[in-house]
Structure formats: C-alpha cells, structure tokens
Design an enzyme around this catalytic site. Structure first.
Site, PDB file in Angstrom:
ATOM      1  N   ASP A 161     -11.278   2.810   4.387  1.00  0.00           N
ATOM      2  CA  ASP A 161     -11.336   1.330   4.318  1.00  0.00           C
ATOM      3  C   ASP A 161     -13.072   1.128   4.332  1.00  0.00           C
ATOM      4  O   ASP A 161     -13.448   0.062   4.368  1.00  0.00           O
ATOM      5  CB  ASP A 161     -10.679   0.760   5.518  1.00  0.00           C
ATOM      6  N   LYS A 197       0.781  -1.198  -0.147  1.00  0.00           N
ATOM      7  CA  LYS A 197      -0.118   0.115  -0.255  1.00  0.00           C
ATOM      8  C   LYS A 197       0.859   1.431  -0.066  1.00  0.00           C
ATOM      9  O   LYS A 197       0.582   2.130  -0.704  1.00  0.00           O
ATOM     10  CB  LYS A 197      -0.894   0.078   1.174  1.00  0.00           C
ATOM     11  N   GLN A 199      -4.568  -1.245   9.689  1.00  0.00           N
ATOM     12  CA  GLN A 199      -4.525  -2.403   9.194  1.00  0.00           C
ATOM     13  C   GLN A 199      -4.805  -3.344  10.164  1.00  0.00           C
ATOM     14  O   GLN A 199      -4.535  -3.365  11.287  1.00  0.00           O
ATOM     15  CB  GLN A 199      -2.935  -2.804   8.795  1.00  0.00           C
TER      16      GLN A 199
END
Ligand code: NDP
Length: 265
Positions: free
Chosen positions: A90, A23, A67
C-alpha cells in the site's frame, strides 16, 4: 515464483468488506497466492501486531495490506510502522513514502499509481504541465503530488485551508480531486481542455425522492461529472474510473515486491 498477497481486515465496515473481497478475488484470478485474514472488531492492537509479524516472516507472502480504517482502539500508524517495508504494497510505510519523496524506487500507494498510469496513457509526456492536486492525505494526495513532480509537472497541492480554491483549480492542465466531498468541484472550476482525475468515492442518496426515501444510495465523485466533462478534454468517471486501477496496481505492487524479495529486480 508465485507472488503472495495477504489482506487483513479488522471489523465489519461494509465498504472495507467489499474492497477486501475484490482484492482477494482478483489476486486469485491473477494466479497469485492469496490469503485474507478477517479479524473481529474487538481484536487488540497486540494481536494485530502479532499477525503482521507472522506475515512479515512468511516466505510465501510478498505483499501485506491492512485495510484501513482499523477500529479506533488500534493505532493505524503503529500497525503501518510494523510492516516490513519490502512487503508494504500500500506504500504507506515512512520508508516507502521517504523513498518516493527522494525520487528513489519505492512501493507506492496504489490509487496514485493507477492515476498516473491513466494520465500517462492518455497524455503521454507530462513534462511542464500545471498539475493541481486537491487533497493532501498520506494515502492519496501526497503520493500523487510526488509522482506528478517526478513526471516533471509543476505541482500545487491544495487542501481545506487553501484560499480561492476555484482559481487554483482553473490553472490546472491536470486536476486531481482527492477530497471526499461529493460534487465539490464544479464545471466552472475546470480549465478548458484540462484532464481531470476524480479519485473521490462518496455514497449519496438517490436524487429521485422516492428512491432516496427507500434508502437507495449511489456512488459519486468529488467532481460534478456532467458539468466538468463539457470543459475537460479527458475525465475519469465515478464509479469505474480510478477505482479499478487501484486493485490492478495492488497486484502490480505485489509482483514488484515478490521480484525484489527474490532478487529479480
Ligand atoms: P482524507 O479525508 O484523508 O483527505 C481529504 C483531503 O481533502 C484532506 O487533505 C483535506 O484537507 C482535503 N479537503 C477536505 N475538504 C476540503 C475542502 N473543502 N477544500 C479543499 N480540500 C479539502 O481522504 P483520502 O485522501 O483518503 O480520500 C479522498 C477521497 O478519495 C475519498 O472520497 C476516498 O473515498 C477516495 N479514495 C478513493 C480510492 C480509489 O480507489 N478510487 C482510494 C482511496 C481513497 P486537510 O488536509 O486540510 O484536512
């Protein structure tokens, strides 16, 4: 305007380290302002919350991704609730999940967005198609089902308590597998000519016993690819199917967030 993405990793989970590195690299390659925060596994919830608060207030950051999974002593829901919903790239904050469910513009989870791009580019108009999503997680199954509903599909969400899953899957024009069980969906479960999106990422030992004994592993999906591809019209492979779309959509979400925050929608 340079879109800024902050990725936060707590701990040393090997898969998460790979995702976070990819990422970071891809957002930089796309010309974004990219920041990665690697925190030790013993980081407290209060310390992580303090970082989220700082990133929420940072005008150079438009997207924040923590994450998952985080270490067990940290409540992931508390962290997600602390994110500025406008920077929640997200799509996990309840504000974004609620907006998606109500058909309003929302930052939407990246894997579902990527899956929808594949479906729309392959099939065009999805109106009236029978879609079955196997899996009902907040990260994958539920948002994919919402997006399919928004695209006027007739949607069934299946899960671990679904009875006669094989028959449910056999009805699907579009079958999305987001379970996390290697090869669970067999070729005979696929309707002839269906489109199959395999979201699963499962690490399994090599079938060759020598390689397996040496500890070698490979990544497979939730669908038995060879069997299923004999019946499906279209099917995504694992790896290199849905996975790369996830990062592409993270970058897209970061641009969307940056534009919205700057009033450029
Ligand atoms: P979760 O474990 O959160 O959810 C799995 C879902 O599968 C649950 O809803 C569960 O049902 C259902 N399930 C489990 N066993 C069965 C069964 N035997 N029959 C029917 N349904 C079952 O996983 P995620 O949604 O987070 O991820 C799913 C997969 O997708 C994983 O392999 C993950 O690695 C992968 N993934 C891939 C991404 C990518 O970029 N390609 C991104 C994110 C995830 P119940 O709710 O009843 O327990």
């Amino acid at each position: 305007l340079t879109p800024g993405l902050a990725v936060v990793l707590v701990g040393e989970d090997p898969a998460s380290q790979i995702y976070v590195r990819n990422k970071g690299e891809q957002s930089k390659a796309a010309g974004m302002h990219s920041v990665t925060h690697r925190l030790p596994a013993e980081t407290s919830e209060a310390e992580l919350l303090a970082l989220v608060k700082t990133l929420n207030a940072d005008p150079a950051i438009h997207g924040i991704l923590v994450q998952l999974p985080v270490p067990k002593h940290i409540n992931d829901q508390t962290i997600i609730a602390a994110l500025d919903p406008d920077k929640d790239v997200d799509g996990l904050h309840v504000i974004n999940a609620g907006r998606l469910a109500n058909g309003l513009p929302a930052l939407t989870a990246c894997t579902p967005l990527g899956s929808m791009i594949l479906l729309k580019e392959t099939l065009g108009d999805l109106t009236g198609k029978r879609a079955v999503v196997v899996g009902r997680s907040v990260l994958v199954g539920r948002p994919i089902a919402q997006l399919l509903l928004r695209a006027d599909c007739t949607v069934t969400i299946a899960h671990s308590k679904t009875e006669n899953l094989k028959a449910v899957c056999q009805e699907a024009d579009i079958l999305v597998a987001a379970v996390g069980r290697p090869g669970m969906i067999r070729g005979s479960w696929i309707k002839e000519g269906a489109t199959v999106i395999d979201v699963g990422i499962n690490r399994v030992p090599f079938s060759d016993p020598v390689a397996a004994a040496a500890g070698k592993t490979k990544v497979v999906g939730d669908v038995k690819f060879k069997e299923a591809s004999r019946r499906a019209a279209f099917i995504t492979p694992v790896p290199n199917g849905v996975g790369p779309m996830t990062i592409a959509c993270l970058l897209q979400n970061t641009i969307t967030a940056a534009r919205r925050i700057a009033g450029l929608e």
